[in-house]
Design a protein around this motif. Structure first.
Motif, PDB file in Angstrom:
ATOM      1  N   VAL A   1       5.330   5.772   6.643  1.00 30.51           N
ATOM      2  CA  VAL A   1       5.006   4.691   5.701  1.00 30.51           C
ATOM      3  C   VAL A   1       4.297   3.540   6.419  1.00 30.51           C
ATOM      4  O   VAL A   1       4.365   3.409   7.642  1.00 30.51           O
ATOM      5  CB  VAL A   1       6.297   4.118   5.063  1.00 30.51           C
ATOM      6  N   SER A   2       3.638   2.698   5.614  1.00 27.97           N
ATOM      7  CA  SER A   2       3.093   1.451   6.152  1.00 27.97           C
ATOM      8  C   SER A   2       3.380   0.343   5.158  1.00 27.97           C
ATOM      9  O   SER A   2       3.729   0.593   4.007  1.00 27.97           O
ATOM     10  CB  SER A   2       1.585   1.570   6.394  1.00 27.97           C
ATOM     11  N   ALA A   3       3.242  -0.884   5.605  1.00 25.59           N
ATOM     12  CA  ALA A   3       3.350  -2.023   4.682  1.00 25.59           C
ATOM     13  C   ALA A   3       2.459  -3.146   5.186  1.00 25.59           C
ATOM     14  O   ALA A   3       2.263  -3.314   6.394  1.00 25.59           O
ATOM     15  CB  ALA A   3       4.799  -2.508   4.569  1.00 25.59           C
ATOM     16  N   GLU A   4       1.898  -3.860   4.239  1.00 26.66           N
ATOM     17  CA  GLU A   4       1.157  -5.096   4.522  1.00 26.66           C
ATOM     18  C   GLU A   4       1.938  -6.236   3.895  1.00 26.66           C
ATOM     19  O   GLU A   4       2.429  -6.115   2.780  1.00 26.66           O
ATOM     20  CB  GLU A   4      -0.217  -5.083   3.863  1.00 26.66           C
TER      21      GLU A   4
ATOM     22  N   TYR B   1      11.167   1.687  -0.321  1.00 29.81           N
ATOM     23  CA  TYR B   1      11.120   2.052  -1.745  1.00 29.81           C
ATOM     24  C   TYR B   1       9.866   2.847  -2.086  1.00 29.81           C
ATOM     25  O   TYR B   1       9.885   3.680  -2.996  1.00 29.81           O
ATOM     26  CB  TYR B   1      11.298   0.819  -2.620  1.00 29.81           C
ATOM     27  N   ALA B   2       8.780   2.617  -1.355  1.00 20.27           N
ATOM     28  CA  ALA B   2       7.602   3.479  -1.545  1.00 20.27           C
ATOM     29  C   ALA B   2       7.970   4.922  -1.222  1.00 20.27           C
ATOM     30  O   ALA B   2       7.614   5.852  -1.963  1.00 20.27           O
ATOM     31  CB  ALA B   2       6.454   2.998  -0.660  1.00 20.27           C
ATOM     32  N   ALA B   3       8.727   5.104  -0.129  1.00 20.78           N
ATOM     33  CA  ALA B   3       9.190   6.452   0.232  1.00 20.78           C
ATOM     34  C   ALA B   3      10.123   7.004  -0.848  1.00 20.78           C
ATOM     35  O   ALA B   3       9.988   8.156  -1.281  1.00 20.78           O
ATOM     36  CB  ALA B   3       9.902   6.428   1.587  1.00 20.78           C
ATOM     37  N   LEU B   4      11.045   6.167  -1.317  1.00 19.54           N
ATOM     38  CA  LEU B   4      12.000   6.628  -2.331  1.00 19.54           C
ATOM     39  C   LEU B   4      11.272   7.053  -3.611  1.00 19.54           C
ATOM     40  O   LEU B   4      11.703   7.979  -4.309  1.00 19.54           O
ATOM     41  CB  LEU B   4      12.995   5.496  -2.642  1.00 19.54           C
ATOM     42  N   SER B   5      10.173   6.400  -3.905  1.00 16.06           N
ATOM     43  CA  SER B   5       9.437   6.693  -5.156  1.00 16.06           C
ATOM     44  C   SER B   5       8.851   8.102  -5.185  1.00 16.06           C
ATOM     45  O   SER B   5       8.485   8.587  -6.248  1.00 16.06           O
ATOM     46  CB  SER B   5       8.317   5.659  -5.366  1.00 16.06           C
ATOM     47  N   VAL B   6       8.737   8.746  -4.030  1.00 17.43           N
ATOM     48  CA  VAL B   6       8.190  10.112  -4.008  1.00 17.43           C
ATOM     49  C   VAL B   6       9.272  11.163  -3.742  1.00 17.43           C
ATOM     50  O   VAL B   6       8.961  12.342  -3.568  1.00 17.43           O
ATOM     51  CB  VAL B   6       7.044  10.263  -2.964  1.00 17.43           C
TER      52      VAL B   6
ATOM     53  N   GLY C   1       4.499   6.224  -4.678  1.00 18.17           N
ATOM     54  CA  GLY C   1       4.065   6.037  -3.294  1.00 18.17           C
ATOM     55  C   GLY C   1       3.632   4.623  -2.961  1.00 18.17           C
ATOM     56  O   GLY C   1       3.117   4.378  -1.873  1.00 18.17           O
ATOM     57  N   GLU C   2       3.857   3.686  -3.866  1.00 15.00           N
ATOM     58  CA  GLU C   2       3.476   2.285  -3.595  1.00 15.00           C
ATOM     59  C   GLU C   2       4.417   1.324  -4.301  1.00 15.00           C
ATOM     60  O   GLU C   2       4.553   1.370  -5.521  1.00 15.00           O
ATOM     61  CB  GLU C   2       2.035   2.030  -4.035  1.00 15.00           C
ATOM     62  N   VAL C   3       5.054   0.450  -3.536  1.00 19.11           N
ATOM     63  CA  VAL C   3       5.988  -0.522  -4.108  1.00 19.11           C
ATOM     64  C   VAL C   3       5.673  -1.898  -3.532  1.00 19.11           C
ATOM     65  O   VAL C   3       5.336  -2.031  -2.343  1.00 19.11           O
ATOM     66  CB  VAL C   3       7.456  -0.127  -3.788  1.00 19.11           C
ATOM     67  N   ARG C   4       5.772  -2.922  -4.408  1.00 20.01           N
ATOM     68  CA  ARG C   4       5.451  -4.288  -3.984  1.00 20.01           C
ATOM     69  C   ARG C   4       6.669  -5.176  -4.230  1.00 20.01           C
ATOM     70  O   ARG C   4       7.277  -5.130  -5.295  1.00 20.01           O
ATOM     71  CB  ARG C   4       4.243  -4.778  -4.787  1.00 20.01           C
ATOM     72  N   ILE C   5       6.991  -5.980  -3.214  1.00 18.75           N
ATOM     73  CA  ILE C   5       8.136  -6.893  -3.282  1.00 18.75           C
ATOM     74  C   ILE C   5       7.651  -8.287  -2.908  1.00 18.75           C
ATOM     75  O   ILE C   5       6.879  -8.446  -1.966  1.00 18.75           O
ATOM     76  CB  ILE C   5       9.240  -6.429  -2.297  1.00 18.75           C
ATOM     77  N   SER C   6       8.102  -9.289  -3.660  1.00 17.01           N
ATOM     78  CA  SER C   6       7.744 -10.668  -3.298  1.00 17.01           C
ATOM     79  C   SER C   6       9.004 -11.468  -3.003  1.00 17.01           C
ATOM     80  O   SER C   6      10.099 -11.130  -3.448  1.00 17.01           O
ATOM     81  CB  SER C   6       6.968 -11.340  -4.432  1.00 17.01           C
ATOM     82  N   ALA C   7       8.820 -12.529  -2.222  1.00 15.37           N
ATOM     83  CA  ALA C   7       9.937 -13.438  -1.921  1.00 15.37           C
ATOM     84  C   ALA C   7       9.369 -14.825  -1.678  1.00 15.37           C
ATOM     85  O   ALA C   7       8.336 -14.969  -1.011  1.00 15.37           O
ATOM     86  CB  ALA C   7      10.703 -12.970  -0.696  1.00 15.37           C
TER      87      ALA C   7
ATOM     88  N   THR D   1       3.490  -5.066   0.369  1.00 16.30           N
ATOM     89  CA  THR D   1       3.086  -3.842  -0.310  1.00 16.30           C
ATOM     90  C   THR D   1       3.365  -2.666   0.614  1.00 16.30           C
ATOM     91  O   THR D   1       2.763  -2.557   1.689  1.00 16.30           O
ATOM     92  CB  THR D   1       1.585  -3.887  -0.661  1.00 16.30           C
ATOM     93  N   GLY D   2       4.302  -1.812   0.200  1.00 15.80           N
ATOM     94  CA  GLY D   2       4.654  -0.627   0.995  1.00 15.80           C
ATOM     95  C   GLY D   2       3.952   0.597   0.446  1.00 15.80           C
ATOM     96  O   GLY D   2       3.783   0.726  -0.774  1.00 15.80           O
ATOM     97  N   ARG D   3       3.523   1.485   1.357  1.00 15.70           N
ATOM     98  CA  ARG D   3       2.809   2.687   0.926  1.00 15.70           C
ATOM     99  C   ARG D   3       3.263   3.903   1.726  1.00 15.70           C
ATOM    100  O   ARG D   3       3.570   3.801   2.912  1.00 15.70           O
ATOM    101  CB  ARG D   3       1.295   2.537   1.163  1.00 15.70           C
ATOM    102  N   VAL D   4       3.269   5.049   1.055  1.00 11.25           N
ATOM    103  CA  VAL D   4       3.519   6.321   1.741  1.00 11.25           C
ATOM    104  C   VAL D   4       2.213   6.803   2.361  1.00 11.25           C
ATOM    105  O   VAL D   4       1.208   6.943   1.666  1.00 11.25           O
ATOM    106  CB  VAL D   4       4.072   7.374   0.760  1.00 11.25           C
ATOM    107  N   ILE D   5       2.242   7.050   3.662  1.00  6.95           N
ATOM    108  CA  ILE D   5       1.065   7.592   4.350  1.00  6.95           C
ATOM    109  C   ILE D   5       1.135   9.106   4.362  1.00  6.95           C
ATOM    110  O   ILE D   5       0.150   9.789   4.122  1.00  6.95           O
ATOM    111  CB  ILE D   5       1.017   7.098   5.817  1.00  6.95           C
TER     112      ILE D   5
END
Lengths: 139, 139, 139, 139
Positions: free
Chosen positions: A112-115, A66-71, A32-38, A99-103
């Motif tokens: 979902v949300s992301a910061e 991807y946070a959604a895909l993780s669940v 439910g949580e995935v982090r991507i950097s660029a 940082t993406g999260r499943v709400i």
């Protein structure tokens, strides 16, 4: 987390050529949580030299997806139905971290949300907030 | 339209390196309406081979932002405060065309929308709808 | 339009007690387009005496939802998954009129929009724009 | 918090007749965080008997707006520029509680969020998430 679920997120990410063009990397996968950097590359800037909103959106949307895909079960993929971004500050610095999260998971919709933070000289600034809806689809 | 207003939109666009990375071009500038196109390049795809949502967003947001800029005095620039995108169909085809429009101009906020179409074999499909808020700032 | 489809929209609307509290009425039902009006009552105002954003939202959301329902089979109902509202001007006048439209019908999701106008002294002003997603559910 | 700031939030709230119609109350005021509750009255329901999305939106938007007002000087008021709501679950129960928060204060724009919970039999369920933009205006 199921190691297969981690592998398939890496595989899916690797097949998104846009992520390579942006120089993006997956740096964390949790349930439910995935982090991507660029990095803020010379080729991904807006007219004032800051990171482009399209860069911020792209990694925020991907992290949320991807946070959604993780669940989800392995036989399902995910598509963005809609997402909203509020831009809080210029994307100033060396790199962005989303940082993406499943709400709220669901069979039909996943909210979902992301910061997105910008990192410069060791400091991290929240530059964008996203809120959206992902839809599970068969792979 | 004031020719200077057209020139400065082209100049601003040319200084957005992200637009060059995406292969995007401004193809129409009117008062309150700007159109941007981009090919679906090998390097701007998602995991299924369609155009990436980040590509669709980037040109939709830019078209909406330049539509706002087209109604502002020359000494003002514009920033995206927030924008929402609903994705209606996969970005399938050769190129995308985003049309940004001013819905409601204002001194403090400019409400904008954008439509993005995908073109394939001479047919055009609406693939995304954006609605957002631009903020005038001093240049 | 199927007369049964019109009847069931009126029936559903009549069972929304919130619509009665707001004094709202369905004034047009077409395929993919529904219009709802509401007076700006003494009891539905904000702190400056204009119509409350909650009033504008309520009839905009309902008009969009019933526009979606108008294109669905009779055995399906509809729920709002998400909706975004941009408020363009104060809700000043005697009554509000919301026009909901289907942008993109789908089996799983229906993308909708709505415009809300305020009417005062025979003039009509666009005061809000909504864009959202409806989900078909079994009745 | 400045007691005057608390008083003026209560005064502003009392002048919103919509809040009285909905039976809403301010139950917490902190700096950058305001909480509003409302019963699910017989007159604020949707077609299945749950609380209407317009009720959920109204108190979520108000909580977010007053959170913004709580960080502004006394000579400024606040208006909603735009807000997006994702509805996560039916508004089932006795009352709703909306918590509004300031995400990013600013001189021109204040980015806010709100969560709305439904309370039933002592249990509390997150039913909606809002993300939006408030604009400071002179009183």
């Amino acid at each position: 987390m199921d190691p297969q679920a981690i592998v398939r997120i890496h595989d899916s990410f690797a097949s998104q050529t846009m992520m390579q063009t942006l120089g993006a990397e997956v740096i964390h996968i949790g349930s439910g949580e995935v982090r991507i950097s660029a990095p803020i590359l010379p080729g991904t800037r807006q007219q004032q030299g800051f990171g482009h909103a399209g860069l911020t959106f792209s990694i925020g949307d991907s992290a949320a997806g991807y946070a959604a895909l993780s669940v989800l079960p392995l036989e399902q993929d995910v598509l963005t139905a809609e997402i909203k971004i509020n831009l809080l500050a210029p994307a100033r610095g060396d790199r962005l971290v989303a940082t993406g999260r499943v709400i709220k998971p669901g069979r039909r919709l996943i909210v979902v949300s992301a910061e997105v933070h910008a990192e410069a000289d060791g400091a991290s600034t929240l530059i964008a907030l996203l809120q959206g809806t992902m839809v599970p689809v068969p792979t």
